[in-house]
Design a protein around this motif. Structure first.
Motif, mmCIF file in Angstrom:
data_model
loop_
_atom_site.group_PDB
_atom_site.id
_atom_site.type_symbol
_atom_site.label_atom_id
_atom_site.label_comp_id
_atom_site.label_asym_id
_atom_site.label_seq_id
_atom_site.Cartn_x
_atom_site.Cartn_y
_atom_site.Cartn_z
ATOM 1 N N THR A 67 -9.740 -3.080 66.620
ATOM 2 C CA THR A 67 -9.122 -3.269 67.363
ATOM 3 C C THR A 67 -8.586 -4.156 68.413
ATOM 4 O O THR A 67 -9.904 -4.415 68.976
ATOM 5 N N PRO A 68 -7.869 -4.703 68.957
ATOM 6 C CA PRO A 68 -7.640 -5.717 69.300
ATOM 7 C C PRO A 68 -8.198 -5.127 71.337
ATOM 8 O O PRO A 68 -7.816 -3.592 71.238
ATOM 9 N N VAL A 69 -9.124 -5.537 71.654
ATOM 10 C CA VAL A 69 -9.696 -5.083 73.148
ATOM 11 C C VAL A 69 -8.686 -5.241 73.809
ATOM 12 O O VAL A 69 -7.655 -4.477 74.969
ATOM 13 N N LEU A 70 -7.709 -5.971 74.091
ATOM 14 C CA LEU A 70 -6.347 -6.133 74.890
ATOM 15 C C LEU A 70 -5.160 -4.842 74.371
ATOM 16 O O LEU A 70 -4.562 -3.800 75.331
ATOM 17 N N LEU A 71 -5.297 -4.328 72.995
ATOM 18 C CA LEU A 71 -4.620 -2.976 73.566
ATOM 19 C C LEU A 71 -5.749 -1.895 73.694
ATOM 20 O O LEU A 71 -4.445 -1.131 74.458
ATOM 21 N N GLN A 72 -6.618 -2.053 73.382
ATOM 22 C CA GLN A 72 -7.745 -0.709 73.966
ATOM 23 C C GLN A 72 -7.223 -0.656 75.200
ATOM 24 O O GLN A 72 -7.131 0.963 75.821
ATOM 25 N N LEU A 73 -7.299 -1.535 76.217
ATOM 26 C CA LEU A 73 -7.332 -1.457 77.931
ATOM 27 C C LEU A 73 -5.556 -1.183 77.564
ATOM 28 O O LEU A 73 -5.977 -0.150 78.591
ATOM 29 N N PHE A 74 -4.789 -1.685 76.814
ATOM 30 C CA PHE A 74 -3.535 -1.316 77.045
ATOM 31 C C PHE A 74 -2.846 0.370 77.834
ATOM 32 O O PHE A 74 -2.175 1.570 77.881
ATOM 33 N N TRP A 75 -3.870 1.068 76.081
ATOM 34 C CA TRP A 75 -3.607 2.817 76.070
ATOM 35 C C TRP A 75 -4.625 3.577 77.074
ATOM 36 O O TRP A 75 -3.771 4.305 77.483
ATOM 37 N N PHE A 76 -5.381 2.950 77.076
ATOM 38 C CA PHE A 76 -5.931 3.593 78.962
ATOM 39 C C PHE A 76 -5.294 3.187 79.747
ATOM 40 O O PHE A 76 -5.396 4.753 81.117
ATOM 41 N N PHE A 77 -4.986 2.235 79.708
ATOM 42 C CA PHE A 77 -3.906 2.510 81.174
ATOM 43 C C PHE A 77 -2.380 2.684 81.128
ATOM 44 O O PHE A 77 -2.149 3.908 82.138
ATOM 45 N N PHE A 78 -1.487 2.629 80.070
ATOM 46 C CA PHE A 78 -1.145 3.726 80.199
ATOM 47 C C PHE A 78 -0.553 4.786 79.283
ATOM 48 O O PHE A 78 -0.152 5.475 79.705
ATOM 49 N N CYS A 79 -1.072 5.263 78.450
ATOM 50 C CA CYS A 79 -1.730 6.075 77.069
ATOM 51 C C CYS A 79 -2.672 7.291 78.005
ATOM 52 O O CYS A 79 -1.792 8.200 77.985
ATOM 53 N N LEU A 80 -3.098 7.277 77.948
ATOM 54 C CA LEU A 80 -4.006 7.975 78.310
ATOM 55 C C LEU A 80 -3.507 9.311 80.021
ATOM 56 O O LEU A 80 -3.643 10.181 79.796
ATOM 57 N N PRO A 81 -3.365 7.807 81.177
ATOM 58 C CA PRO A 81 -2.681 9.019 82.459
ATOM 59 C C PRO A 81 -1.463 9.529 81.297
ATOM 60 O O PRO A 81 -1.265 10.948 82.232
ATOM 61 N N ILE A 82 -0.871 9.047 80.594
ATOM 62 C CA ILE A 82 0.468 10.590 80.154
ATOM 63 C C ILE A 82 -0.247 12.013 79.308
ATOM 64 O O ILE A 82 0.562 12.833 79.478
ATOM 65 N N ILE A 83 -0.938 11.572 78.327
ATOM 66 C CA ILE A 83 -2.169 12.622 77.975
ATOM 67 C C ILE A 83 -2.155 13.420 78.692
ATOM 68 O O ILE A 83 -2.120 14.849 78.818
ATOM 69 N N LEU A 84 -3.402 13.356 79.720
ATOM 70 C CA LEU A 84 -3.805 13.700 80.950
ATOM 71 C C LEU A 84 -2.596 14.390 82.117
ATOM 72 O O LEU A 84 -2.997 15.253 82.439
ATOM 73 N N GLY A 85 -1.675 14.131 81.995
ATOM 74 C CA GLY A 85 -1.225 13.794 82.969
ATOM 75 C C GLY A 85 -1.983 13.903 84.760
ATOM 76 O O GLY A 85 -1.454 14.477 85.782
ATOM 77 N N LEU A 86 -2.521 12.716 84.669
ATOM 78 C CA LEU A 86 -3.393 12.319 86.003
ATOM 79 C C LEU A 86 -2.878 10.658 85.742
ATOM 80 O O LEU A 86 -2.886 10.133 84.626
ATOM 81 N N ASP A 87 -2.694 10.244 87.153
ATOM 82 C CA ASP A 87 -2.880 9.015 87.821
ATOM 83 C C ASP A 87 -3.930 8.593 87.365
ATOM 84 O O ASP A 87 -5.072 8.758 88.705
ATOM 85 N N ILE A 88 -4.779 8.548 86.666
ATOM 86 C CA ILE A 88 -6.380 7.437 86.851
ATOM 87 C C ILE A 88 -6.492 6.607 87.067
ATOM 88 O O ILE A 88 -7.843 6.215 88.030
ATOM 89 N N GLY A 89 -5.627 5.584 87.199
ATOM 90 C CA GLY A 89 -5.816 4.062 88.318
ATOM 91 C C GLY A 89 -6.218 2.970 87.285
ATOM 92 O O GLY A 89 -7.217 3.115 86.349
ATOM 93 N N ASN A 90 -6.139 1.855 87.544
ATOM 94 C CA ASN A 90 -6.526 0.842 86.674
ATOM 95 C C ASN A 90 -8.225 0.486 86.586
ATOM 96 O O ASN A 90 -8.982 0.301 85.635
ATOM 97 N N ALA A 91 -8.752 0.978 87.437
ATOM 98 C CA ALA A 91 -10.623 0.315 87.849
ATOM 99 C C ALA A 91 -10.651 1.618 86.621
ATOM 100 O O ALA A 91 -11.612 0.918 85.911
ATOM 101 N N ILE A 92 -10.621 2.723 86.586
ATOM 102 C CA ILE A 92 -11.222 3.846 85.792
ATOM 103 C C ILE A 92 -10.761 3.329 83.730
ATOM 104 O O ILE A 92 -11.363 3.399 83.248
ATOM 105 N N SER A 93 -9.522 3.526 84.451
ATOM 106 C CA SER A 93 -8.891 2.752 82.676
ATOM 107 C C SER A 93 -9.717 1.827 81.937
ATOM 108 O O SER A 93 -10.412 1.462 80.914
ATOM 109 N N VAL A 94 -10.210 0.324 82.770
ATOM 110 C CA VAL A 94 -10.821 -0.660 82.307
ATOM 111 C C VAL A 94 -12.042 -0.243 82.756
ATOM 112 O O VAL A 94 -12.991 -0.755 81.334
ATOM 113 N N VAL A 95 -12.802 0.461 83.188
ATOM 114 C CA VAL A 95 -14.450 1.221 83.105
ATOM 115 C C VAL A 95 -14.427 1.435 81.213
ATOM 116 O O VAL A 95 -15.103 1.117 79.986
#
Length: 221
Positions: A67-95
């Motif tokens: 899968t494209p790296v850009l799509l992975q990055l967007f998923w962790f930046f936009f989708c993971l916070p919704i699933i967790l109910g937490l704002d993890i920030g762009n730094a953590i999503s990037v890492v």
């Protein structure tokens, strides 16, 4: 009006470019270190006799490799916070995204390296009655790392280039700073050429080192 190149105008922005490069290198290094650890564990999982472990690690590797790296990055930046109910920030999503992508690449690198280890060494571990932990830490791991160094450097170049995507989620990396300077000075040709030159020098140098080490490794085996 004819456009006139003027690279000297960028000198006043050298600090901004250096800051962007430093952030790029920091996230590249973090993703590389975490990815190597994840990749080694995944390589053990893919060679495990446990069907569940092997299946989970195989799915993980295939998803992140295909899968494209850009799509992975967007998923962790936009989708993971919704699933967790937490704002993890762009730094953590990037890492997280870059590390998991790096882990998938390193998994295949380590798996290939482990295949090249002679079966007699595994037989010797069994004969000596070594535990699985001792065998992994003192027999498999050192040889796997040694045989993987050239490919790991190539993977490092890949993650270094892919890190340019982090600007899309607001990270002030080299690309972000370059775009900002280009907009401020109306000199996109000079700024983007300098940025491309920086990426090229670092990537080309690392690739040459990897090729040299690969030749030395082949000759020593």
């Amino acid at each position: 009006m004819q456009y006139t190149l003027d690279f000297s105008s960028l000198l006043q922005y050298s600090d901004a470019l250096w800051t962007g490069l430093r952030i790029t290198l920091i996230y590249t290094a973090l993703s590389l270190i975490i990815g190597i650890i994840v990749g080694f564990m995944a390589s053990l999982g893919r060679t495990s006799t446990n069907l569940l472990v092997r299946g989970v690690t195989t799915v993980y590797v295939e998803i992140f490799r295909d899968t494209p790296v850009l799509l992975q990055l967007f998923w962790f930046f936009f989708c993971l916070p919704i699933i967790l109910g937490l704002d993890i920030g762009n730094a953590i999503s990037v890492v997280i995204s870059l590390s998991l992508y790096m882990g998938a690449l390193c998994c295949e690198t380590f798996r290939s390296a482990q295949r090249s280890i002679g079966s007699e060494q595994f037989d010797a571990c069994i004969a000596l009655g070594l535990s699985a932990r001792v065998k992994i830490l003192y027999v498999i791991l050192p040889q796997t790392i040694l045989r993987s160094v050239p490919n790991l450097l190539s993977n490092a170049v890949t993650i270094f280039k892919e890190s340019s995507l982090v600007s899309t989620v607001g990270m002030t990396d080299l690309i972000f700073q370059s775009q900002f300077i280009a907009d401020s000075t109306s000199r996109p040709i000079e700024v983007l050429t300098v940025a491309a030159g920086i990426y090229f020098v670092i990537a080309f140098t690392t690739t040459r080192i990897a090729s040299y080490l690969e030749k030395r490794l082949i000759s020593s085996l």
